[in-house]
Design a protein around this motif. Structure first.
Motif, PDB file in Angstrom:
ATOM      1  N   HIS A  21       9.750  15.440  27.919  1.00 15.57           N
ATOM      2  CA  HIS A  21      10.934  14.883  27.858  1.00 15.57           C
ATOM      3  C   HIS A  21      11.192  13.500  27.874  1.00 15.57           C
ATOM      4  N   VAL A  22      10.337  12.722  28.702  1.00  7.49           N
ATOM      5  CA  VAL A  22      10.722  11.040  28.664  1.00  7.49           C
ATOM      6  C   VAL A  22      10.222  10.655  27.137  1.00  7.49           C
ATOM      7  N   VAL A  23       9.122  11.178  26.773  1.00  4.66           N
ATOM      8  CA  VAL A  23       8.987  10.714  25.349  1.00  4.66           C
ATOM      9  C   VAL A  23       9.794  11.132  24.367  1.00  4.66           C
ATOM     10  N   VAL A  24      10.398  12.400  24.167  1.00  5.06           N
ATOM     11  CA  VAL A  24      11.136  12.733  23.444  1.00  5.06           C
ATOM     12  C   VAL A  24      12.633  11.994  23.462  1.00  5.06           C
ATOM     13  N   PHE A  25      13.305  11.976  24.719  1.00  2.02           N
ATOM     14  CA  PHE A  25      14.425  11.169  24.794  1.00  2.02           C
ATOM     15  C   PHE A  25      14.342   9.557  24.562  1.00  2.02           C
ATOM     16  N   GLY A  26      13.257   9.001  25.031  1.00  2.08           N
ATOM     17  CA  GLY A  26      12.919   7.646  24.867  1.00  2.08           C
ATOM     18  C   GLY A  26      12.585   6.919  23.418  1.00  2.08           C
ATOM     19  N   ALA A  27      11.707   7.840  22.884  1.00  2.33           N
ATOM     20  CA  ALA A  27      11.325   7.490  21.389  1.00  2.33           C
ATOM     21  C   ALA A  27      12.406   7.824  20.605  1.00  2.33           C
ATOM     22  N   ALA A  28      12.917   8.946  20.669  1.00  2.58           N
ATOM     23  CA  ALA A  28      14.137   9.186  19.834  1.00  2.58           C
ATOM     24  C   ALA A  28      15.173   8.146  19.756  1.00  2.58           C
ATOM     25  N   ASN A  65      17.411   9.938   9.305  1.00  4.61           N
ATOM     26  CA  ASN A  65      16.851   9.561  10.602  1.00  4.61           C
ATOM     27  C   ASN A  65      18.028   9.772  11.557  1.00  4.61           C
ATOM     28  N   TRP A  66      19.340   9.685  11.279  1.00  2.00           N
ATOM     29  CA  TRP A  66      20.359  10.018  12.121  1.00  2.00           C
ATOM     30  C   TRP A  66      20.747  11.544  12.396  1.00  2.00           C
ATOM     31  N   ILE A  67      20.512  12.381  11.386  1.00  2.00           N
ATOM     32  CA  ILE A  67      20.641  13.550  11.341  1.00  2.00           C
ATOM     33  C   ILE A  67      19.440  14.151  12.249  1.00  2.00           C
ATOM     34  N   VAL A  68      18.257  13.797  11.796  1.00  2.00           N
ATOM     35  CA  VAL A  68      17.249  14.605  12.445  1.00  2.00           C
ATOM     36  C   VAL A  68      17.064  14.222  13.871  1.00  2.00           C
ATOM     37  N   LEU A  69      17.156  12.992  14.230  1.00  2.00           N
ATOM     38  CA  LEU A  69      16.788  12.458  15.406  1.00  2.00           C
ATOM     39  C   LEU A  69      17.932  13.072  16.580  1.00  2.00           C
ATOM     40  N   GLY A  70      19.405  12.938  15.872  1.00  2.00           N
ATOM     41  CA  GLY A  70      20.470  13.392  16.740  1.00  2.00           C
ATOM     42  C   GLY A  70      20.205  14.939  17.026  1.00  2.00           C
ATOM     43  N   LEU A  71      19.687  15.621  15.948  1.00  2.00           N
ATOM     44  CA  LEU A  71      19.465  16.959  16.097  1.00  2.00           C
ATOM     45  C   LEU A  71      18.575  17.257  17.254  1.00  2.00           C
ATOM     46  N   VAL A  72      17.356  16.525  17.336  1.00  2.00           N
ATOM     47  CA  VAL A  72      16.073  16.514  18.138  1.00  2.00           C
ATOM     48  C   VAL A  72      16.765  16.381  19.378  1.00  2.00           C
ATOM     49  N   LEU A  73      17.532  15.115  19.841  1.00  2.00           N
ATOM     50  CA  LEU A  73      18.120  14.854  20.988  1.00  2.00           C
ATOM     51  C   LEU A  73      18.747  16.200  21.666  1.00  2.00           C
ATOM     52  N   ALA A  74      19.625  16.762  20.704  1.00  2.00           N
ATOM     53  CA  ALA A  74      20.543  17.730  21.198  1.00  2.00           C
ATOM     54  C   ALA A  74      19.609  18.854  21.690  1.00  2.00           C
ATOM     55  N   ILE A  75      18.667  19.268  20.757  1.00  2.00           N
ATOM     56  CA  ILE A  75      17.675  20.313  20.940  1.00  2.00           C
ATOM     57  C   ILE A  75      17.121  20.247  22.246  1.00  2.00           C
ATOM     58  N   ASN A  76      16.488  18.933  22.365  1.00  2.00           N
ATOM     59  CA  ASN A  76      15.838  18.408  23.805  1.00  2.00           C
ATOM     60  C   ASN A  76      16.642  18.591  25.149  1.00  2.00           C
ATOM     61  N   TRP A  96       6.765  28.749  16.380  1.00  2.00           N
ATOM     62  CA  TRP A  96       7.310  28.166  15.134  1.00  2.00           C
ATOM     63  C   TRP A  96       8.600  27.011  15.483  1.00  2.00           C
ATOM     64  N   ALA A  97       9.231  27.435  16.546  1.00  2.00           N
ATOM     65  CA  ALA A  97      10.222  26.118  16.620  1.00  2.00           C
ATOM     66  C   ALA A  97       9.862  24.773  16.817  1.00  2.00           C
ATOM     67  N   PRO A  98       8.894  24.722  18.042  1.00  2.00           N
ATOM     68  CA  PRO A  98       8.289  23.257  18.143  1.00  2.00           C
ATOM     69  C   PRO A  98       7.318  22.635  16.798  1.00  2.00           C
ATOM     70  N   VAL A  99       6.620  23.703  16.184  1.00  2.00           N
ATOM     71  CA  VAL A  99       5.855  23.208  15.167  1.00  2.00           C
ATOM     72  C   VAL A  99       7.104  22.806  13.937  1.00  2.00           C
ATOM     73  N   GLY A 100       7.893  23.710  13.881  1.00  2.17           N
ATOM     74  CA  GLY A 100       8.855  23.503  12.681  1.00  2.17           C
ATOM     75  C   GLY A 100       9.587  21.981  13.026  1.00  2.17           C
ATOM     76  N   ILE A 101       9.910  21.579  14.189  1.00  8.81           N
ATOM     77  CA  ILE A 101      10.485  20.458  14.508  1.00  8.81           C
ATOM     78  C   ILE A 101       9.575  19.301  14.285  1.00  8.81           C
ATOM     79  N   ALA A 102       8.348  19.542  14.650  1.00  5.30           N
ATOM     80  CA  ALA A 102       7.217  18.514  14.523  1.00  5.30           C
ATOM     81  C   ALA A 102       7.100  18.253  12.869  1.00  5.30           C
ATOM     82  N   THR A 103       7.358  19.268  12.115  1.00  7.65           N
ATOM     83  CA  THR A 103       7.052  19.280  10.806  1.00  7.65           C
ATOM     84  C   THR A 103       8.107  18.383  10.192  1.00  7.65           C
ATOM     85  N   VAL A 104       9.374  18.720  10.553  1.00  8.24           N
ATOM     86  CA  VAL A 104      10.509  17.923   9.892  1.00  8.24           C
ATOM     87  C   VAL A 104      10.454  16.537  10.441  1.00  8.24           C
ATOM     88  N   LEU A 105      10.004  15.998  11.683  1.00 10.64           N
ATOM     89  CA  LEU A 105       9.988  14.734  12.099  1.00 10.64           C
ATOM     90  C   LEU A 105       8.611  14.049  11.307  1.00 10.64           C
TER      91      LEU A 105
END
Length: 172
Positions: free
Chosen positions: A155-162, A90-101, A63-72
């Motif tokens: 991790h490279v994709v998440v940090f790089g793309a975000a 963009n700033w809120i979601v991507l900032g949270l995604v970076l913190a979560i990752n 549920w956590a990764p699918v939920g994050i993917a859905t929000v993205l």
């Protein structure tokens, strides 16, 4: 620029969905390997499930990764639609995604120590005597070797793309 940001968000979403996909496919094998290690250590195999430790795609591992993917994906849709909300989201979601990752990466790097600490807090004598390093190594052996590469590529994709998406948002 919005299309680029959306593409980066969808890349990050795909990276997050890879977690439950791999666990759904290989989690049973990893669990069987972990159970074999517990038997070797003389510990009842039910102790993991009794204490909420899983190697499959159940619970928060899905549920956590699918939920994050859905929000993205939703935020990407707003970017493609040219919504006025997209910029702030963009700033809120991507900032949270970076913190979560960052938390996920830290968890991966400190897995043995954090699992030992969690087992100690439970007060279960069977948990306390588990050789956690051996248990995690056995579970890891239940996944194909390429999963380690996928985990690092994720991790490279998440940090790089975000990071690219946030840079694009800043330049927009």
């Amino acid at each position: 620029m919005n299309a680029f940001i959306a593409a980066m968000q969808l890349s990050v979403a795909g990276a997050f969905v890879s977690i439950p996909v791999v666990r759904a496919r290989f989690g049973a094998t990893a669990t069987a390997s972990a159970h074999a290690e517990l038997r070797r250590q003389g510990v009842r195999t039910t102790v993991l499930e009794e204490n909420g430790m899983r190697f499959d795609a159940g619970g928060h591992e899905t549920w956590a990764p699918v939920g994050i993917a859905t929000v993205l994906a939703a935020t990407a849709g707003l970017n493609l639609a040219g919504s006025s909300w997209a910029g702030a989201l963009n700033w809120i979601v991507l900032g949270l995604v970076l913190a979560i990752n960052c938390v996920i990466l830290y968890s991966n790097l400190t897995a043995t120590t954090s699992v030992q600490a969690a087992f100690s807090r439970k007060g279960d004598p069977d948990l306390a005597r588990i050789d956690v390093a051996a248990l995690l190594k056995a579970a890891e052996a239940g996944f194909p070797r390429w999963v380690w590469i996928l985990q690092n590529a994720r991790h490279v994709v998440v940090f790089g793309a975000a990071g690219l998406a946030l840079t694009a948002a800043a330049l927009a």
